[in-house]
Write an enzyme that holds these catalytic residues in place. Structure first.
Site, PDB file in Angstrom:
ATOM      1  N   ARG A  93       0.839  -1.207   0.000  1.00 54.10           N
ATOM      2  CA  ARG A  93       0.000   0.000   0.000  1.00 54.10           C
ATOM      3  C   ARG A  93       0.871   1.254   0.000  1.00 54.10           C
ATOM      4  O   ARG A  93       0.579   2.226  -0.701  1.00 54.10           O
ATOM      5  CB  ARG A  93      -0.937  -0.004   1.215  1.00 54.10           C
ATOM      6  CG  ARG A  93      -1.763   1.272   1.338  1.00 54.10           C
ATOM      7  CD  ARG A  93      -2.760   1.185   2.477  1.00 54.10           C
ATOM      8  NE  ARG A  93      -3.500   2.419   2.662  1.00 54.10           N
ATOM      9  CZ  ARG A  93      -4.428   2.587   3.595  1.00 54.10           C
ATOM     10  NH1 ARG A  93      -4.720   1.611   4.423  1.00 54.10           N
ATOM     11  NH2 ARG A  93      -5.072   3.729   3.706  1.00 54.10           N
ATOM     12  N   ASN A 147     -10.404  -4.193  -0.912  1.00 49.62           N
ATOM     13  CA  ASN A 147     -10.370  -3.121  -1.900  1.00 49.62           C
ATOM     14  C   ASN A 147      -9.482  -3.434  -3.089  1.00 49.62           C
ATOM     15  O   ASN A 147      -8.594  -4.271  -2.969  1.00 49.62           O
ATOM     16  CB  ASN A 147      -9.854  -1.837  -1.212  1.00 49.62           C
ATOM     17  CG  ASN A 147     -10.984  -1.071  -0.557  1.00 49.62           C
ATOM     18  OD1 ASN A 147     -12.059  -0.923  -1.140  1.00 49.62           O
ATOM     19  ND2 ASN A 147     -10.744  -0.574   0.641  1.00 49.62           N
ATOM     20  N   CYS A 169     -18.927  -1.620   1.247  1.00 53.28           N
ATOM     21  CA  CYS A 169     -18.100  -0.491   1.675  1.00 53.28           C
ATOM     22  C   CYS A 169     -18.823   0.225   2.799  1.00 53.28           C
ATOM     23  O   CYS A 169     -20.049   0.233   2.849  1.00 53.28           O
ATOM     24  CB  CYS A 169     -17.883   0.447   0.493  1.00 53.28           C
ATOM     25  SG  CYS A 169     -16.982   1.949   0.936  1.00 53.28           S
ATOM     26  N   HIS A 199     -16.671   3.988  -3.949  1.00 55.09           N
ATOM     27  CA  HIS A 199     -15.846   5.182  -3.767  1.00 55.09           C
ATOM     28  C   HIS A 199     -16.126   6.229  -4.836  1.00 55.09           C
ATOM     29  O   HIS A 199     -15.321   7.140  -5.064  1.00 55.09           O
ATOM     30  CB  HIS A 199     -14.342   4.834  -3.675  1.00 55.09           C
ATOM     31  CG  HIS A 199     -14.017   4.061  -2.425  1.00 55.09           C
ATOM     32  ND1 HIS A 199     -12.736   3.722  -2.055  1.00 55.09           N
ATOM     33  CD2 HIS A 199     -14.821   3.546  -1.441  1.00 55.09           C
ATOM     34  CE1 HIS A 199     -12.765   3.051  -0.903  1.00 55.09           C
ATOM     35  NE2 HIS A 199     -14.028   2.930  -0.519  1.00 55.09           N
ATOM     36  N   TYR A 254     -14.553  10.402  -1.304  1.00 54.25           N
ATOM     37  CA  TYR A 254     -13.551  10.097  -2.336  1.00 54.25           C
ATOM     38  C   TYR A 254     -13.668  10.974  -3.579  1.00 54.25           C
ATOM     39  O   TYR A 254     -12.724  11.056  -4.363  1.00 54.25           O
ATOM     40  CB  TYR A 254     -13.630   8.618  -2.745  1.00 54.25           C
ATOM     41  CG  TYR A 254     -13.022   7.708  -1.697  1.00 54.25           C
ATOM     42  CD1 TYR A 254     -11.671   7.370  -1.750  1.00 54.25           C
ATOM     43  CD2 TYR A 254     -13.775   7.212  -0.644  1.00 54.25           C
ATOM     44  CE1 TYR A 254     -11.099   6.547  -0.785  1.00 54.25           C
ATOM     45  CE2 TYR A 254     -13.224   6.392   0.324  1.00 54.25           C
ATOM     46  CZ  TYR A 254     -11.879   6.064   0.251  1.00 54.25           C
ATOM     47  OH  TYR A 254     -11.320   5.268   1.209  1.00 54.25           O
TER      48      TYR A 254
HETATM   49  P1  NAD Z   1      -4.393  -5.783   6.843  1.00 52.41           P
HETATM   50  O1  NAD Z   1      -3.169  -5.218   6.260  1.00 52.41           O
HETATM   51  O2  NAD Z   1      -4.508  -5.835   8.313  1.00 52.41           O
HETATM   52  O3  NAD Z   1      -4.603  -7.233   6.227  1.00 52.41           O
HETATM   53  C1  NAD Z   1      -5.550  -8.127   6.768  1.00 52.41           C
HETATM   54  C2  NAD Z   1      -4.986  -9.531   6.763  1.00 52.41           C
HETATM   55  O4  NAD Z   1      -4.886 -10.030   5.429  1.00 52.41           O
HETATM   56  C3  NAD Z   1      -3.589  -9.643   7.361  1.00 52.41           C
HETATM   57  O5  NAD Z   1      -3.648 -10.378   8.578  1.00 52.41           O
HETATM   58  C4  NAD Z   1      -2.773 -10.359   6.284  1.00 52.41           C
HETATM   59  O6  NAD Z   1      -1.874 -11.323   6.806  1.00 52.41           O
HETATM   60  C5  NAD Z   1      -3.870 -11.011   5.457  1.00 52.41           C
HETATM   61  N1  NAD Z   1      -3.511 -11.418   4.101  1.00 52.41           N
HETATM   62  C6  NAD Z   1      -2.609 -10.878   3.251  1.00 52.41           C
HETATM   63  N2  NAD Z   1      -2.593 -11.560   2.096  1.00 52.41           N
HETATM   64  C7  NAD Z   1      -3.523 -12.531   2.193  1.00 52.41           C
HETATM   65  C8  NAD Z   1      -3.992 -13.552   1.337  1.00 52.41           C
HETATM   66  N3  NAD Z   1      -3.479 -13.703   0.121  1.00 52.41           N
HETATM   67  N4  NAD Z   1      -4.961 -14.374   1.791  1.00 52.41           N
HETATM   68  C9  NAD Z   1      -5.468 -14.245   3.029  1.00 52.41           C
HETATM   69  N5  NAD Z   1      -5.070 -13.303   3.892  1.00 52.41           N
HETATM   70  C10 NAD Z   1      -4.112 -12.459   3.478  1.00 52.41           C
HETATM   71  O7  NAD Z   1      -5.621  -5.018   6.188  1.00 52.41           O
HETATM   72  P2  NAD Z   1      -6.819  -4.158   6.773  1.00 52.41           P
HETATM   73  O8  NAD Z   1      -6.338  -2.783   6.962  1.00 52.41           O
HETATM   74  O9  NAD Z   1      -7.478  -4.852   7.861  1.00 52.41           O
HETATM   75  O10 NAD Z   1      -7.741  -4.145   5.485  1.00 52.41           O
HETATM   76  C11 NAD Z   1      -8.081  -5.373   4.872  1.00 52.41           C
HETATM   77  C12 NAD Z   1      -8.714  -5.149   3.534  1.00 52.41           C
HETATM   78  O11 NAD Z   1     -10.003  -4.594   3.682  1.00 52.41           O
HETATM   79  C13 NAD Z   1      -7.953  -4.206   2.625  1.00 52.41           C
HETATM   80  O12 NAD Z   1      -8.027  -4.681   1.304  1.00 52.41           O
HETATM   81  C14 NAD Z   1      -8.690  -2.900   2.790  1.00 52.41           C
HETATM   82  O13 NAD Z   1      -8.539  -2.064   1.679  1.00 52.41           O
HETATM   83  C15 NAD Z   1     -10.095  -3.392   2.943  1.00 52.41           C
HETATM   84  N6  NAD Z   1     -11.065  -2.510   3.623  1.00 52.41           N
HETATM   85  C16 NAD Z   1     -12.175  -2.234   2.921  1.00 52.41           C
HETATM   86  C17 NAD Z   1     -13.171  -1.463   3.454  1.00 52.41           C
HETATM   87  C18 NAD Z   1     -14.345  -1.142   2.577  1.00 52.41           C
HETATM   88  O14 NAD Z   1     -14.976  -0.110   2.748  1.00 52.41           O
HETATM   89  N7  NAD Z   1     -14.641  -1.985   1.597  1.00 52.41           N
HETATM   90  C19 NAD Z   1     -13.052  -0.978   4.771  1.00 52.41           C
HETATM   91  C20 NAD Z   1     -11.897  -1.317   5.497  1.00 52.41           C
HETATM   92  C21 NAD Z   1     -10.917  -2.098   4.903  1.00 52.41           C
HETATM   93  C1  G6P Z   2     -12.684   3.988   4.118  1.00 49.17           C
HETATM   94  C2  G6P Z   2     -13.012   3.149   2.917  1.00 49.17           C
HETATM   95  C3  G6P Z   2     -12.335   1.838   2.946  1.00 49.17           C
HETATM   96  C4  G6P Z   2     -10.867   2.011   3.182  1.00 49.17           C
HETATM   97  C5  G6P Z   2     -10.642   2.719   4.499  1.00 49.17           C
HETATM   98  C6  G6P Z   2      -9.189   3.034   4.686  1.00 49.17           C
HETATM   99  O1  G6P Z   2     -13.489   3.687   5.152  1.00 49.17           O
HETATM  100  O2  G6P Z   2     -14.369   2.957   2.705  1.00 49.17           O
HETATM  101  O3  G6P Z   2     -12.587   1.210   1.726  1.00 49.17           O
HETATM  102  O4  G6P Z   2     -10.232   0.763   3.223  1.00 49.17           O
HETATM  103  O5  G6P Z   2     -11.344   3.897   4.555  1.00 49.17           O
HETATM  104  O6  G6P Z   2      -8.930   3.250   6.026  1.00 49.17           O
HETATM  105  P1  G6P Z   2      -7.447   3.217   6.591  1.00 49.17           P
HETATM  106  O7  G6P Z   2      -7.594   3.463   8.035  1.00 49.17           O
HETATM  107  O8  G6P Z   2      -6.897   1.873   6.243  1.00 49.17           O
HETATM  108  O9  G6P Z   2      -6.710   4.290   5.868  1.00 49.17           O
HETATM  109 MN    MN Z   3     -14.683   1.531   1.047  1.00 45.90          MN
END
Ligand code: NAD
Ligand code: G6P
Ligand code: MN
Ligand code: MN
Length: 434
Positions: A93, A147, A169, A199, A254
């Site tokens: 990232r 994402n 989301c 977004h 966004y």
């Molecule tokens: P993070 O960096 O904590 O990752 C979560 C876990 O994924 C980690 O424990 C890591 O070991 C694991 N991981 C990595 N590669 C993997 C694989 N190939 N298979 C299984 N597990 C794997 O991430 P986070 O900050 O908790 O965010 C997780 C995801 O959710 C990200 O893609 C982020 O963008 C997304 N997110 C989306 C929203 C939304 O609005 N849609 C909100 C929050 C987070």
């Molecule tokens: C928002 C979005 C998520 C994104 C997050 C990032 O809530 O909807 O899709 O992953 O923010 O938050 P962070 O704390 O990882 O920057």
């Molecule tokens: Mn989102």
């Protein structure tokens, strides 16, 4: 009882999910929750798993927590699979955010070149998961948070046989909560017609107890101050009051990357020097969080989690699962196949839109065309998303370059190529298709 699988279980957001299942336990009897991660995430998974077990014990619910690095074992017979993994971890990232910035281009995890590369890394993994689900739990729903959630949903709809996918989301529910609190109303009394892309979603109409208050609310929000409607990861730069009134609908946080590009760029440059890019800030928040999570007297979700952008994340996921399981027929905003609900977008593409949630999944509520003021941008982003999903599956260089170049945040074909080449090299470990 239900079997739920969460892929990327070591995420710091997982305690929020646990809290959501505990809260709804009577209506949504989850018997087993399987948290899946990979070797590199095993340490985090253990910490999260121990905290989850303490939370469940304290709440006194019969919910078994299973931890595993074996995805196929977990998927067998699942009812719902949620995904929240990050291919390449926060290091990837940080590259998505830093490399474009060097060239004066927005560096962001879901927009511009960063969003393109997060999709290229994630799509091969999600398609593999979809293939496994087809074999091991064909009746389960895949609820994807990973994402860029819109592009990931597009890829599964287009390139997998497995169609029971929903992208989720927290932005729509977050906007609703913030408008409710601004008006001093309870969230159930506020309805918003959301439509667009992930977004890139707009609030077309806002209702208070059924009355359309869009115009008045826009007037109230057009004071040239902070909107109070952003998320922790996006600076709440005020909108030009006459712009907002002229637009007549609510942009999402966004949209600032597109309608305030130069200001956002300045903000990113400044932040990257003072405190690092968002990935680096998140890394610090995570370190604090995981320290706190290891405190054996902690048995609830800690308040530091609110520093992350994903507020209401688990509410969205748990409400969706609850409404499918209980066939509630309520309205929620999700990413699903358009099916003509937004006439301005392809029928077979993923859109983010209000849906009636039934036991057969989300049924999008038709809105007709998007307003002409925003239609072109949304269509352009959808074209970018389709080419991105195609490049992610084929590994075709030219498709990736076209995707990068047609993105509105990238100013030229030559700069697109420079950034593409540098990012392909930087991320090559996670791009087997190229
Ligand atoms: P993070 O960096 O904590 O990752 C979560 C876990 O994924 C980690 O424990 C890591 O070991 C694991 N991981 C990595 N590669 C993997 C694989 N190939 N298979 C299984 N597990 C794997 O991430 P986070 O900050 O908790 O965010 C997780 C995801 O959710 C990200 O893609 C982020 O963008 C997304 N997110 C989306 C929203 C939304 O609005 N849609 C909100 C929050 C987070
Ligand atoms: C928002 C979005 C998520 C994104 C997050 C990032 O809530 O909807 O899709 O992953 O923010 O938050 P962070 O704390 O990882 O920057
Ligand atoms: Mn989102
Ligand atoms: Mn461009």
């Amino acid at each position: 009882g239900l079997k739920i699988v969460t892929i990327g279980g070591g995420s710091s957001y997982t305690p929020e999910l646990i809290e959501g299942f505990i809260k709804r336990y009577e209506d949504l009897p989850v018997k087993e929750l399987w948290l899946v991660d990979i070797e590199e995430g095993a340490g985090k998974l253990k910490i999260i798993g121990d905290l989850a077990k303490r939370m469940v014990k304290k709440a006194g619910v019969q919910l078994e927590i299973h931890l595993t690095l074996n995805r196929e074992e977990a998927l067998k017979g699942a009812d719902f699979v949620t995904t929240q993994f990050r291919v390449g971890f926060l290091e990837a990232r940080a590259k998505d955010e830093r490399i474009p910035l060097k060239y004066g281009v927005i560096g962001q995890e879901t927009n511009g070149p960063g969003g393109l590369f997060k999709a290229l890394r994630t799509i091969p993994v999600i398609l593999q998961i979809a293939e496994e689900m087809e074999r091991l739990c064909p009746d389960a729903w895949l609820i994807n948070f990973t994402n860029p959630a819109g592009i990931v949903t597009e890829a599964v709809l287009r390139y997998s046989h497995f169609k029971k996918v929903i992208g989720l989301c927290n932005i729509p529910i977050g906007m609703k909560m913030k408008i409710a609190s601004f008006l001093g109303e309870s969230p159930e009394d506020i309805q918003i017609d959301f439509a667009g892309l992930n977004h890139m979603v707009f609030g077309l109409n806002v209702y208070r107890k059924g009355e359309n208050i869009t115009k008045d609310l826009i007037e109230m929000k057009s004071g040239g101050e902070e909107s109070g409607m952003s998320v922790k990861n996006i600076e709440d730069i005020p909108w030009e009051p006459e712009f907002l009134k002229g637009l007549g609908i609510f942009p999402c946080p966004y949209h600032r990357y597109y309608y305030q590009t130069s200001k956002m760029l300045e903000e990113e440059m400044k932040a990257s020097k003072e405190k690092g890019v968002r990935a680096e800030v998140v890394k610090q928040i995570e370190e604090e969080l995981f320290k706190e999570y290891q405190n054996v007297s902690l048995d609830v979700k800690p308040p530091q989690l609110e520093k992350r952008g994903g507020a209401y994340y688990s509410d969205a996921a748990c409400s969706l699962i609850d409404s499918i399981y209980n066939n509630r027929g309520d309205v929620q905003t999700v990413n699903t196949k358009n099916n003509g609900a937004i006439s301005s977008l392809p029928r077979d593409s993923a859109v983010e839109i209000n849906c009636i949630i039934t036991k057969d999944g989300p049924k999008p509520i038709a809105i007709g065309d998007l307003p002409v003021s925003v239609r072109g941008l949304v269509q352009q982003i959808k074209s970018f998303e389709r080419l991105t999903a195609e490049a992610a599956t084929t590994g075709d260089y030219q498709t990736a370059l076209v995707a990068m170049t047609i993105n509105p945040l990238v100013p030229s074909d030559t700069l697109a190529k420079v950034i593409l080449d540098e990012m392909l090299e930087a991320h090559k470990e996670y791009l087997p298709q190229f």
